[in-house]
Scaffold this motif. Structure first.
Motif, PDB file in Angstrom:
ATOM      1  N   THR A  62       0.836  -1.196   0.000  1.00  0.00           N
ATOM      2  CA  THR A  62       0.000   0.000   0.000  1.00  0.00           C
ATOM      3  C   THR A  62       0.874   1.250   0.000  1.00  0.00           C
ATOM      4  N   THR A 100       5.048   3.895  -7.782  1.00  0.00           N
ATOM      5  CA  THR A 100       4.485   4.281  -9.082  1.00  0.00           C
ATOM      6  C   THR A 100       5.414   3.876 -10.226  1.00  0.00           C
ATOM      7  N   SER A 128       4.751   0.346 -10.783  1.00  0.00           N
ATOM      8  CA  SER A 128       3.317   0.177 -11.056  1.00  0.00           C
ATOM      9  C   SER A 128       2.570  -0.568  -9.958  1.00  0.00           C
ATOM     10  N   SER A 145       0.821   1.122  -7.753  1.00  0.00           N
ATOM     11  CA  SER A 145      -0.362   1.950  -7.535  1.00  0.00           C
ATOM     12  C   SER A 145      -0.918   2.438  -8.862  1.00  0.00           C
ATOM     13  N   PRO A 146      -2.245   2.342  -9.034  1.00  0.00           N
ATOM     14  CA  PRO A 146      -2.837   2.835 -10.276  1.00  0.00           C
ATOM     15  C   PRO A 146      -2.992   4.354 -10.322  1.00  0.00           C
ATOM     16  N   GLU A 147      -2.902   5.010  -9.165  1.00  0.00           N
ATOM     17  CA  GLU A 147      -3.053   6.463  -9.113  1.00  0.00           C
ATOM     18  C   GLU A 147      -1.777   7.148  -9.597  1.00  0.00           C
ATOM     19  N   PRO A 148      -1.906   8.350 -10.158  1.00  0.00           N
ATOM     20  CA  PRO A 148      -0.698   9.088 -10.568  1.00  0.00           C
ATOM     21  C   PRO A 148       0.090   9.574  -9.346  1.00  0.00           C
ATOM     22  N   GLU A 201       1.457  12.410  -8.598  1.00  0.00           N
ATOM     23  CA  GLU A 201       1.099  13.722  -8.062  1.00  0.00           C
ATOM     24  C   GLU A 201      -0.050  13.623  -7.072  1.00  0.00           C
ATOM     25  N   SER A 202      -1.083  12.839  -7.405  1.00  0.00           N
ATOM     26  CA  SER A 202      -2.216  12.727  -6.487  1.00  0.00           C
ATOM     27  C   SER A 202      -1.836  11.944  -5.230  1.00  0.00           C
ATOM     28  N   LEU A 203      -0.944  10.962  -5.368  1.00  0.00           N
ATOM     29  CA  LEU A 203      -0.490  10.217  -4.192  1.00  0.00           C
ATOM     30  C   LEU A 203       0.320  11.106  -3.258  1.00  0.00           C
ATOM     31  N   LYS A 218      -2.105  13.426  -1.521  1.00  0.00           N
ATOM     32  CA  LYS A 218      -2.959  12.721  -0.555  1.00  0.00           C
ATOM     33  C   LYS A 218      -2.195  12.234   0.671  1.00  0.00           C
ATOM     34  N   TYR A 219      -1.008  11.678   0.487  1.00  0.00           N
ATOM     35  CA  TYR A 219      -0.286  11.042   1.584  1.00  0.00           C
ATOM     36  C   TYR A 219       0.834  11.879   2.184  1.00  0.00           C
TER      37      TYR A 219
END
Length: 190
Positions: free
Chosen positions: A91, A145, A148, A150-153, A155-157, A160-161
């Motif tokens: 994760t 990333t 691969s 995580s499927p999220e880009p 920048e958003s990760l 968010k985190y």
């Protein structure tokens, strides 16, 4: 005798971290009438509990408590904010949890310096720990990333985190420094 203090500090630290993961953080807003209003922060007391252990008990106890917390969360009980188990290794949050180990060492070492038993130095030691957690967590996001996981880009990760919880964690550092200073003085820690 020193080993007993290290292990008792580690036990207290792991209990603090587990309890801190369950307690959402908030700050009181200045208001002259009852009831008092609070502002809920996007964080729990998990990281402040780790930093408190590092500032009061030192680097060895806090590293042992961080490793014990990770071991309990991965193999035994779902004590992390998002649960637990071996699958948690993949994760995006796991890099931040791995950052607990160097953060506890860095903050504990900074707080152990004899001349640094004041509020500002303890606050800076806590900030060093937050920075270590955020750096290692961000490196884990970049690796995840790239490979691969995580499927999220990316920048958003990172937003968010890293960026969203960072402000809440920094806001909690002065209170952790104050609690640590009071505990250090009451426990006669120099």
């Amino acid at each position: 005798m020193r080993a007993l203090s290290i292990w008792s500090g580690a036990l207290a630290g792991v209990i603090l971290i587990i309890m801190g993961a369950m307690i959402p953080s908030a700050i009181l807003l200045p208001k002259f009438q009852l009831p008092l209003s609070t502002l809920t922060l996007n964080s729990s007391w998990q990281i402040p509990a780790l930093l408190l252990c590092a500032l009061v008990c030192g680097p060895r106890s806090s590293v042992i408590s961080a490793v014990a917390y990770l071991t309990i969360g991965i193999f035994f009980l779902p004590v992390f904010q998002g649960g637990g188990s071996i699958g948690y290794l993949l994760t995006p949050e796991f890099g931040y949890l791995i950052g607990f180990i160097p953060a506890s060492w860095i903050s504990g070492q900074a707080a152990q310096n004899v001349e640094r038993n004041n509020l500002i130095s303890l606050f800076l030691a806590a900030i060093y720990g937050v920075i270590a957690i955020q750096l290692i967590g961000t490196i884990n996001l970049i690796i995840g990333t790239t490979l691969s996981y995580s499927p999220e880009p990316l920048e958003s990760l990172i937003f968010k985190y890293t960026l969203v919880p960072l402000l809440a964690q920094i806001i909690l550092c002065p209170s952790i420094a104050l609690i640590a200073l009071i505990m250090r003085k009451s426990l006669l820690i120099k």
